[in-house]
Design an enzyme around this catalytic site. Structure first.
Site, mmCIF file in Angstrom:
data_model
loop_
_atom_site.group_PDB
_atom_site.id
_atom_site.type_symbol
_atom_site.label_atom_id
_atom_site.label_comp_id
_atom_site.label_asym_id
_atom_site.label_seq_id
_atom_site.Cartn_x
_atom_site.Cartn_y
_atom_site.Cartn_z
ATOM 1 C CE LYS A 1 -1.987 3.174 2.982
ATOM 2 N NZ LYS A 1 -1.894 4.041 2.289
ATOM 3 C CD GLU B 1 13.097 0.178 9.636
ATOM 4 O OE1 GLU B 1 13.592 1.212 9.935
ATOM 5 O OE2 GLU B 1 13.524 -0.989 9.567
ATOM 6 C CB CYS C 1 13.016 8.411 8.557
ATOM 7 S SG CYS C 1 14.034 7.467 7.292
ATOM 8 C CD GLU D 1 10.105 12.596 11.762
ATOM 9 O OE1 GLU D 1 8.902 12.093 11.694
ATOM 10 O OE2 GLU D 1 11.065 11.613 10.976
HETATM 11 P P1 NAD Z 1 2.519 8.265 7.809
HETATM 12 O O1 NAD Z 1 2.703 7.492 9.032
HETATM 13 O O2 NAD Z 1 1.473 9.240 7.784
HETATM 14 O O3 NAD Z 1 1.839 7.309 6.656
HETATM 15 C C1 NAD Z 1 2.626 6.339 6.496
HETATM 16 C C2 NAD Z 1 1.784 5.159 5.699
HETATM 17 O O4 NAD Z 1 0.890 4.620 6.624
HETATM 18 C C3 NAD Z 1 0.829 5.769 4.491
HETATM 19 O O5 NAD Z 1 0.860 4.782 3.633
HETATM 20 C C4 NAD Z 1 -0.425 5.926 5.153
HETATM 21 O O6 NAD Z 1 -1.575 6.130 4.158
HETATM 22 C C5 NAD Z 1 -0.467 4.846 6.094
HETATM 23 N N1 NAD Z 1 -1.317 4.942 7.486
HETATM 24 C C6 NAD Z 1 -1.764 5.959 7.861
HETATM 25 N N2 NAD Z 1 -2.670 5.815 8.828
HETATM 26 C C7 NAD Z 1 -2.806 4.425 8.693
HETATM 27 C C8 NAD Z 1 -3.343 3.583 9.728
HETATM 28 N N3 NAD Z 1 -4.218 4.194 10.590
HETATM 29 N N4 NAD Z 1 -3.039 2.381 9.642
HETATM 30 C C9 NAD Z 1 -2.464 1.745 8.530
HETATM 31 N N5 NAD Z 1 -1.732 2.508 7.749
HETATM 32 C C10 NAD Z 1 -2.034 3.969 7.687
HETATM 33 O O7 NAD Z 1 3.930 8.861 7.381
HETATM 34 P P2 NAD Z 1 4.243 9.686 5.845
HETATM 35 O O8 NAD Z 1 3.853 10.997 6.595
HETATM 36 O O9 NAD Z 1 3.835 9.237 4.966
HETATM 37 O O10 NAD Z 1 5.650 9.639 6.127
HETATM 38 C C11 NAD Z 1 6.566 10.513 6.923
HETATM 39 C C12 NAD Z 1 6.889 9.713 8.183
HETATM 40 O O11 NAD Z 1 7.694 8.225 7.733
HETATM 41 C C13 NAD Z 1 7.971 10.478 8.821
HETATM 42 O O12 NAD Z 1 7.715 10.285 10.234
HETATM 43 C C14 NAD Z 1 9.365 9.647 8.606
HETATM 44 O O13 NAD Z 1 10.287 9.849 9.688
HETATM 45 C C15 NAD Z 1 8.699 8.198 8.420
HETATM 46 N N6 NAD Z 1 9.757 7.512 7.707
HETATM 47 C C16 NAD Z 1 10.451 6.651 8.366
HETATM 48 C C17 NAD Z 1 11.502 5.897 7.603
HETATM 49 C C18 NAD Z 1 12.299 4.640 8.293
HETATM 50 O O14 NAD Z 1 12.935 4.048 7.470
HETATM 51 N N7 NAD Z 1 12.452 4.903 9.614
HETATM 52 C C19 NAD Z 1 11.750 6.096 6.287
HETATM 53 C C20 NAD Z 1 11.072 7.064 5.786
HETATM 54 C C21 NAD Z 1 9.847 7.601 6.480
#
Ligand code: NAD
Length: 508
Positions: free
Chosen positions: A187, A263, A297, A397
């Site tokens: 997804k 992650e 991240c 963050e």
């Molecule tokens: P997000 O948590 O808003 O969304 C991530 C994914 O989860 C999306 O596909 C979203 O649609 C889905 N999602 C949202 N709510 C959900 C739920 N209730 N149940 C299941 N899935 C759900 O994150 P974002 O804004 O897309 O990305 C930014 C974040 O990702 C930052 O916090 C960043 O640090 C983190 N990130 C971490 C890594 C790592 O490897 N540690 C890498 C990249 C990004």
């Protein structure tokens, strides 16, 4: 409408059970170009029924054994062949990443597209090193038996991907899942679903994967994502995203005791020592904090500069930060592109305002970029000093081009301050004294530490977080193992009944 990469695909479809399909009720959502705020394409607004169909297809393919029962060599060879096909699409994907994720075309061409393909290939290659059978030492207590560990695929995996790296992070989940014989439902983020659909298209065109092994469902997190995490037929969830959603994933996965790797977010400490090579440390710090507009991240967003070089270092840092060219991600001259959405833009600007209210001084940036017009989510690379250690900008963050600077002079103290974070994703040290830097690196409570570098991740090295930055590892053989489970098999060695004295505990 903005220029679309493939006009005939302006309305995309999901990939479920080897077929291209609209969402359950035909609904779509708009995918925006963050540089222009124009709609690039429509994507299907998938729902729970779409996920159920995809999970059922993944389950059927897994149970059929068509993919998991191949030998490792057979699977890896198929993946190498697919990788060749994926490599031919690199240019197209780079354009899509620029148009939908706001990745500068420089970054998308040099990093996103080639590294995604390399990750796919490397996972297939490293999988050849993972033993599927491991003999245990001969066991003779209570009586002699032959024992071994059999490694197995887990089953149906769900991969949930964030907006910032739609291509590479999807590969971090897809490649190890396939390499180890699983089926997967992916997804993407609703902001950036197109590249992953194109990856599925490229793989579909090869005809090399059995039907149902790979599925992509697009749609909102609270529908598609939650169904994936709660569906009893999903065995493992690999999630990359914010810590807030990660916590919720763990809760939702609890009733069905799924295997979960997370992650999550970070607030990585970047420590510049007094003996750092300033030419490298200044540019490396800018790269470590403003690459991809800070939407990484593991960005080094908490900068600690030693007192002895503070003035010289900051002068150069601020001077160069102010000159970075912000603009349309598709323009090859652009060094810093847009942030992903109007919502993120507003969140980042309000974090800068709040930092100032909490005592920070803006040394560079601080608002909308100059000369970019009214459209597009462009923020100037922002450097903040006089940052209080407990302020929002120093602890949370921001996920944008915002660097919070503090000073230090005591090595023990700077490590303590670096570690005083709920996060533990990455850290970095700039010093000419590698030995001391390694000793400092060992004391940082983070999953990755760079010495005189930043952002350099490698498909061979494990990546993941300590503390609230996550659990489990991706990449390397560590990441591959997360897509397997191990079974102990005990084989009796024709021990006669009279020697099976344990049985006599109830039968004797
Ligand atoms: P997000 O948590 O808003 O969304 C991530 C994914 O989860 C999306 O596909 C979203 O649609 C889905 N999602 C949202 N709510 C959900 C739920 N209730 N149940 C299941 N899935 C759900 O994150 P974002 O804004 O897309 O990305 C930014 C974040 O990702 C930052 O916090 C960043 O640090 C983190 N990130 C971490 C890594 C790592 O490897 N540690 C890498 C990249 C990004």
């Amino acid at each position: 409408m903005a220029t679309i990469v493939r006009p005939e695909l302006a309305t995309y479809q999901q990939y479920i059970d080897g077929e291209w399909t609209a969402s359950q009720d035909g609904a779509t959502f708009e995918v925006e170009n963050p540089s222009t705020e124009e709609v690039v394409a429509l994507a299907p607004a998938g729902g729970r029924d779409d996920v159920r169909r995809a999970v059922a297809a993944a389950r059927r393919s897994f149970e059929s054994g068509e993919w998991r029962n191949k030998t490792q060599l057979q699977r890896s060879r198929i993946m190498f062949e697919i990788a060749e096909h994926l490599a031919e699409r690199s240019t197209e994907w780079a354009l899509l990443e620029a148009q939908t994720a706001g990745a500068t075309i420089r970054k998308a061409s040099v990093v996103d597209a080639p590294i995604a393909v390399e990750t796919f290939r490397s996972m297939a290659e490293q999988a050849l090193q993972i033993p599927w059978y491991e003999p245990l030492p001969w066991i003779d207590i209570p009586h002699v038996s032959w024992n071994f560990v059999q490694r197995e695929a887990i089953g149906v995996c769900a991969g949930i991907v964030p907006f910032n790296y739609p291509l590479i992070i999807a590969m971090w989940k897809l490649a190890p899942a396939l390499a180890m014989g699983n089926s997967i439902v992916l997804k993407p983020s609703p902001s950036t679903p197109l590249t992953l659909l194109e990856v599925a298209r490229a793989i579909d065109e090869t005809g090399l994967l059995p039907r149902g092994v790979l599925n992509v469902v697009t749609g909102p997190g609270n529908d598609v994502g939650e169904e994936l995490v709660t569906n009893p037929e999903v065995d493992k969830v690999a999630f990359t995203g914010s810590t807030a959603v990660g916590r919720r994933i763990l809760e939702m996965a609890a009733p069905t005791i799924k295997k979960v790797t997370l992650e999550l977010g970070g607030k990585s400490a970047n420590i510049v020592c007094a003996d750092a090579d300033l030419d490298i440390a200044v540019d490396g710090t800018l790269f470590g904090s403003f690459f991809h507009q800070g939407q990484m991240c593991e960005s080094g967003t908490r900068l600690f500069v030693h007192d002895d070089i503070y003035d010289a270092f900051m002068e150069r840092l601020v001077d160069t930060a102010a000159k970075l060219r912000v603009g349309d991600a598709s323009d090859y001259d652009t060094q810093v592109g847009p942030v992903i959405s109007r919502r993120q833009y507003d969140t980042i600007l309000s974090a800068i305002d709040r930092a100032q209210r909490e005592g920070a001084t803006v040394l560079a940036g601080g608002g909308r970029a100059d000369g970019v017009g009214d459209r597009g989510h462009f923020i100037q690379p922002t450097v903040l000093t006089d940052v209080a250690a407990t302020s929002h900008v120093a602890t949370e963050e921001v996920f944008g081009p915002v660097l919070a600077v503090q000073r230090w002079n005591d090595p023990g103290e700077v490590i303590r301050r670096a570690n005083s974070s709920i996060y533990g994703l990455a850290g970095g040290i700039w010093s000419r004294d590698t030995r001391t830097a390694i000793e400092m690196a060992k004391q940082l409570r983070t999953g990755t530490v760079w010495i005189n570098d930043w952002h350099l991740l490698n498909p061979l090295a494990p990546f993941g977080g300590y503390k609230q930055s996550g659990t489990g590892r991706e990449l390397g053989t560590y990441g591959l193992r997360e897509y397997t489970q191990v079974k102990h098999i005990h084989v009796d060695q024709n021990v006669p009944r009279r020697d099976r004295y344990f049985y006599d505990v109830i039968l004797g």
